[in-house]
Enzyme design. Structure first.
Site, mmCIF file in Angstrom:
data_model
loop_
_atom_site.group_PDB
_atom_site.id
_atom_site.type_symbol
_atom_site.label_atom_id
_atom_site.label_comp_id
_atom_site.label_asym_id
_atom_site.label_seq_id
_atom_site.Cartn_x
_atom_site.Cartn_y
_atom_site.Cartn_z
ATOM 1 N N TYR A 15 0.860 -1.184 0.000
ATOM 2 C CA TYR A 15 0.000 0.000 0.000
ATOM 3 C C TYR A 15 0.898 1.236 0.000
ATOM 4 O O TYR A 15 2.084 1.134 0.295
ATOM 5 C CB TYR A 15 -0.910 0.007 1.222
ATOM 6 C CG TYR A 15 -0.149 0.085 2.529
ATOM 7 C CD1 TYR A 15 0.077 1.302 3.146
ATOM 8 C CD2 TYR A 15 0.386 -1.052 3.127
ATOM 9 C CE1 TYR A 15 0.804 1.388 4.322
ATOM 10 C CE2 TYR A 15 1.105 -0.985 4.304
ATOM 11 C CZ TYR A 15 1.308 0.238 4.893
ATOM 12 O OH TYR A 15 2.040 0.321 6.039
ATOM 13 N N SER A 262 2.072 4.685 12.657
ATOM 14 C CA SER A 262 2.233 3.244 12.511
ATOM 15 C C SER A 262 0.926 2.608 12.080
ATOM 16 O O SER A 262 -0.157 3.071 12.419
ATOM 17 C CB SER A 262 2.697 2.628 13.827
ATOM 18 O OG SER A 262 1.612 2.577 14.731
ATOM 19 N N LYS A 263 1.075 1.563 11.312
ATOM 20 C CA LYS A 263 -0.070 0.858 10.756
ATOM 21 C C LYS A 263 -0.987 0.363 11.880
ATOM 22 O O LYS A 263 -2.196 0.275 11.722
ATOM 23 C CB LYS A 263 0.455 -0.331 9.955
ATOM 24 C CG LYS A 263 -0.442 -0.741 8.817
ATOM 25 C CD LYS A 263 0.234 -1.837 8.030
ATOM 26 C CE LYS A 263 -0.710 -2.516 7.090
ATOM 27 N NZ LYS A 263 -0.108 -3.669 6.433
ATOM 28 N N ARG A 264 -0.367 0.051 13.014
ATOM 29 C CA ARG A 264 -1.147 -0.504 14.109
ATOM 30 C C ARG A 264 -2.042 0.535 14.790
ATOM 31 O O ARG A 264 -3.167 0.270 15.138
ATOM 32 C CB ARG A 264 -0.207 -1.129 15.129
ATOM 33 C CG ARG A 264 -0.969 -1.927 16.160
ATOM 34 C CD ARG A 264 -0.102 -2.469 17.236
ATOM 35 N NE ARG A 264 0.973 -3.311 16.747
ATOM 36 C CZ ARG A 264 1.772 -3.974 17.581
ATOM 37 N NH1 ARG A 264 1.596 -3.871 18.874
ATOM 38 N NH2 ARG A 264 2.737 -4.726 17.106
ATOM 39 N N ASN A 265 -1.493 1.761 14.966
ATOM 40 C CA ASN A 265 -2.239 2.774 15.726
ATOM 41 C C ASN A 265 -2.911 3.852 14.882
ATOM 42 O O ASN A 265 -3.751 4.590 15.373
ATOM 43 C CB ASN A 265 -1.303 3.476 16.716
ATOM 44 C CG ASN A 265 -0.697 2.492 17.696
ATOM 45 O OD1 ASN A 265 -1.378 1.610 18.189
ATOM 46 N ND2 ASN A 265 0.586 2.635 17.941
#
Ligand code: GLU
Length: 487
Positions: A15, A262-265
């Site tokens: 992405y 970050s992709k997580r947050n």
């Protein structure tokens, strides 16, 4: 003067990261400002990171954002093509052409590189030992001492090896970064970087230098996470006798907690912002401001205005904060600049997705809806919530403030008068704007009591869009049903 040529060189990880889009944007803006070219190269020499469909995804995101690629990997009619005098622009395709091997051989012949046969186990032990001793882990140069004849024999015997760059001893690598200023790094603090991996693929460091040189790149603009790599690149340019590009390292895009997105947050993929209803114009405008501050504090820019105003010397060297509220505000300004017709077309998929409209929906009605709620939208997705009151058959929820108006004496009087007025019109579309006047005349109620009560009756809220537009949007049948339900 040579033509300005800049490139965006992402790895296809699946992405396009919002920080990557900003890097691409700054490259694009500078290229266009200087009448130069914007290239797209795919850096996929790390085969462990390969993701299916990633290139398509990247190109789609760039195209959506309005960053048109002049040369390199492009999308034409939904297909990936490579266009330009330096094709291929996908690095893995350049490997089999021995583009990197030829340069590696030259470095080896000239004594700037050496084969290293150290096993992973040895390197792991070495690193662990150095860490335990409180030292910065780096290769100890064991294989530097192997004679070229011995090395050749071991390679021919099939021993696995990598090619390392031979750092000159006790030297300082210096270069100037357009944002960071003068950089000075001692080779003592650097490592004998691997240039060709044991799988025969070049590392990023070799490939990026070879390709930037081959493709005539004049300015290397990338995220600051690449700054520690730049001395190695500078050294390679010198070893090969090549002219160096201008280096520009951009501040990292941070979240509100001043941490790397970050992709997580956080939302990080451009496609997520697209799905949430940000306009490309809004996202691009906002991203330009994450790190760059225009001279006169202007905040709303078109792409052409950005091209005109952008300036690397006004990009800060400290991280830029990605602020969702500011993005929403900027996006709202761009939504307001759309014509009703354009906005209607943009809102359509969101309303369809929410099951509010279908293919039969009258385009003129949709335009009216767009016009009515334009001022309230921060994103296209907002239309679903903002216009919810228009779609229900009856008034389902009543806000406390509206409830007070509904309890008032004038409420039933006004409801009846409006019901009658609607019943008496012949051409609703023509006469809708006269309804409030008629009700006022009929009942003698005016001002706030008239308007607030009518809003409460028709929508359950005292807030909302222009009442005349609302009448038109709801239409006679729905209006009558709502009034009847109250009465
Ligand atoms: N391939 C690198 C990346 O994934 C590009 C770094 C550069 O622009 O040199 O970001």
């Amino acid at each position: 003067m040579t033509d300005v040529r800049l490139r965006f060189a992402p790895s296809p990880t699946g992405y396009l990261h919002i920080g990557g889009l900003r890097t691409a944007l700054y490259n694009y803006l500078y290229a266009k400002q200087n009448g130069g070219d914007f290239l797209l190269r795919i850096e996929d020499t790390d085969r462990t990171r390969f993701v299916e469909g990633a290139i398509e995804n990247l190109l789609e995101a760039l195209q959506w954002a309005g960053l048109h690629v002049d040369e390199g990997v492009k999308m034409t009619d939904g297909r990936i093509v490579q266009a330009g005098a330096h094709a291929p622009y996908i690095q893995s395709e350049r490997v089999s052409m021995r583009i990197y091997d030829d340069i590696a051989d030259k470095l080896l012949e000239e004594g700037h590189a050496y084969p290293c046969f150290c096993t992973k186990e040895r390197l792991d032990t070495l690193r662990a030992q150095q860490k335990a001793d409180g030292k910065v882990p780096r290769y100890d140069g064991l294989c530097r001492g192997i004679s070229p004849e011995d090395a050749k024999a071991r390679i021919e015997a099939g021993e696995e090896y990598v090619l390392r760059m031979k750092l000159p001893a006790k030297t300082h690598i210096v270069f100037d970064d357009l944002i960071r200023g003068h950089m000075d790094i001692a080779t003592e603090d650097m490592d004998d970087q691997v240039l060709i991996k044991s799988d025969g693929f070049p590392t990023y460091h070799l490939a990026v230098v070879v390709d930037d040189h081959a493709m005539g790149i004049t300015h290397v603009v990338r995220g600051e996470e690449w700054l520690p790599s730049t001395p190695k690149h500078v050294l390679l340019y010198d070893m090969l006798g090549w002219e160096k590009p201008v280096f520009v390292h951009l501040p990292t895009v941070l979240n509100k907690d001043h941490k790397k997105l970050s992709k997580r947050n956080d939302d990080v993929a451009v496609e997520d912002f697209r799905a949430q209803g940000y306009l490309p114009e809004g996202l691009i405008n906002y991203l330009a401001l994450v790190g760059w501050s225009p001279e006169d504090n202007q905040e709303i820019f078109t792409m052409d205005e950005l091209i005109e105003a952008f300036d690397f010397t006004r990009v800060s060297s400290s991280g830029g904060i990605f602020d969702r509220d500011k993005l929403n505000w900027v996006n709202a300004q761009h939504i307001k600049q759309k014509s009703d017709e354009e906005l209607a077309a943009l809102l359509q998929p969101y309303l369809k997705e929410a099951g509010r409209i279908d293919d039969e929906t009258d385009p003129a009605w949709l335009m009216l809806l767009a016009a009515t709620f334009k001022e309230n939208l921060h994103t296209l997705q907002d239309i679903v919530e903002e216009s919810a009151m228009v779609f229900a058959d009856t008034v389902d929820t009543v806000e406390p403030e509206a409830e007070e108006y509904l309890q008032s004496e004038q409420a039933p009087v006004l409801a009846k008068a409006m019901h009658e007025a609607i019943g008496s019109v012949e051409d609703f579309a023509e006469e809708a704007k006269t309804l409030m006047k008629r009700v006022q005349k009929e009942t003698g109620i005016k001002g706030k009591p008239l308007f607030m009560t009518m809003r409460s009756l028709l929508t359950g809220s005292v807030h909302g869009p222009d009442l005349n537009q609302l009448l038109l949007l709801l239409g006679p049948d729905k209006l009558q049903r709502r009034l009847q339900a109250y009465l």
